[in-house]
Scaffold this motif. Structure first.
Motif, PDB file in Angstrom:
ATOM      1  N   VAL A 294       8.079   4.910  10.657  1.00  0.00           N
ATOM      2  CA  VAL A 294       8.047   4.493   9.526  1.00  0.00           C
ATOM      3  C   VAL A 294       8.428   3.037   9.470  1.00  0.00           C
TER       4      VAL A 294
ATOM      5  N   VAL B  62       3.972   0.681   3.094  1.00  0.00           N
ATOM      6  CA  VAL B  62       4.789   1.312   4.050  1.00  0.00           C
ATOM      7  C   VAL B  62       3.742   2.252   4.943  1.00  0.00           C
ATOM      8  N   ARG B  63       4.004   1.872   6.186  1.00  0.00           N
ATOM      9  CA  ARG B  63       3.129   2.973   7.008  1.00  0.00           C
ATOM     10  C   ARG B  63       3.856   3.773   7.753  1.00  0.00           C
ATOM     11  N   VAL B  64       3.302   5.290   7.708  1.00  0.00           N
ATOM     12  CA  VAL B  64       3.892   6.257   8.370  1.00  0.00           C
ATOM     13  C   VAL B  64       3.066   6.452   9.471  1.00  0.00           C
TER      14      VAL B  64
ATOM     15  N   GLY C  60       9.021   7.735   4.512  1.00  0.00           N
ATOM     16  CA  GLY C  60       8.027   6.715   4.101  1.00  0.00           C
ATOM     17  C   GLY C  60       8.211   6.841   2.323  1.00  0.00           C
ATOM     18  N   VAL C  61       8.191   7.713   1.783  1.00  0.00           N
ATOM     19  CA  VAL C  61       8.185   8.019   0.268  1.00  0.00           C
ATOM     20  C   VAL C  61       9.482   7.244  -0.253  1.00  0.00           C
TER      21      VAL C  61
ATOM     22  N   ARG D  63      11.306   5.047   1.381  1.00  0.00           N
ATOM     23  CA  ARG D  63      11.313   3.526   1.846  1.00  0.00           C
ATOM     24  C   ARG D  63      10.245   2.824   0.934  1.00  0.00           C
ATOM     25  N   ALA D  64       9.363   3.333   0.334  1.00  0.00           N
ATOM     26  CA  ALA D  64       8.438   2.789  -0.481  1.00  0.00           C
ATOM     27  C   ALA D  64       9.179   2.670  -2.100  1.00  0.00           C
TER      28      ALA D  64
ATOM     29  N   VAL E 172       1.593   4.070   0.429  1.00  0.00           N
ATOM     30  CA  VAL E 172       2.171   4.503   1.664  1.00  0.00           C
ATOM     31  C   VAL E 172       0.874   4.616   2.453  1.00  0.00           C
TER      32      VAL E 172
ATOM     33  N   LEU F 200       3.995  10.888  -4.520  1.00  0.00           N
ATOM     34  CA  LEU F 200       3.776   9.315  -4.833  1.00  0.00           C
ATOM     35  C   LEU F 200       3.194   9.429  -6.191  1.00  0.00           C
TER      36      LEU F 200
ATOM     37  N   ARG G 175       2.694   5.833  -7.566  1.00  0.00           N
ATOM     38  CA  ARG G 175       2.480   5.124  -6.142  1.00  0.00           C
ATOM     39  C   ARG G 175       1.065   5.766  -5.438  1.00  0.00           C
TER      40      ARG G 175
ATOM     41  N   LEU H 139      -0.833   7.062  -1.743  1.00  0.00           N
ATOM     42  CA  LEU H 139      -0.927   7.355  -0.504  1.00  0.00           C
ATOM     43  C   LEU H 139      -2.176   7.586   0.019  1.00  0.00           C
TER      44      LEU H 139
END
Length: 156
Positions: free
Chosen positions: A29, A38-40, A61-62, A64-65, A73, A98, A103, A105
């Motif tokens: 992540v 944010v990249r996973v 990832g969720v 961190r976003a 994400v 998300l 948010r 994804l």
């Protein structure tokens, strides 16, 4: 720094697990696009036995976003060789979480990757947006306003 969750050694993105063709699943992540997403990154073989690695990476990832106030994400599956139904389910669950938080994804997968057929056969691409590059994913930020929390479908 920021990298986590079960990535194999630095010189190899996969590690054999039992047979020469099977590879242990890993995630990494990180924040990309000048702090806009944010990249996973997901690699290896995601099956019933390794699904927890994917779920943990998506959860990170969720989180961190949310902490960074990032709207997007990106789940990068380019290094993934196999994705079982449990992995598809984990993607849908993260997408819903998300979306409820306002948010988005998206799945990043090269157009010629062997998992593209799986995403189309299962119609996952109709639920979760699929892009072929990080630039395409980041372009979504300027295309649409932040996702609104999901509303209950109205009966017809």
């Amino acid at each position: 720094m920021g990298d986590s969750v079960d990535e194999p050694g630095a010189d190899s993105k996969t590690a054999a697990s039992g047979t020469a063709s099977a590879a242990r699943a890993w995630t990494r992540v990180d924040v990309v696009g000048d702090g806009k997403a944010v990249r996973v990154a997901v690699g290896g073989e995601v099956d019933q036995a390794s699904a927890r690695v994917l779920v943990d990476g998506l959860d990170e990832g969720v989180q961190r976003a949310a902490e960074a106030g990032v709207r997007l994400v990106v789940v990068d599956l380019d290094a993934t060789g196999f994705l079982a139904s449990v992995g598809l389910s984990a993607l849908i669950h993260a997408f819903q979480r998300l979306q409820e938080a306002g948010r988005e994804l998206v799945v990043l997968l090269s157009a010629n990757h062997r998992l593209v057929r799986l995403l189309w056969t299962t119609a996952l691409h109709q639920v979760v947006p699929v892009v072929s590059s990080l630039d395409d994913a980041l372009a979504r930020l300027s295309e649409a306003p932040a996702a609104q929390p999901a509303e209950e479908p109205q009966p017809k």
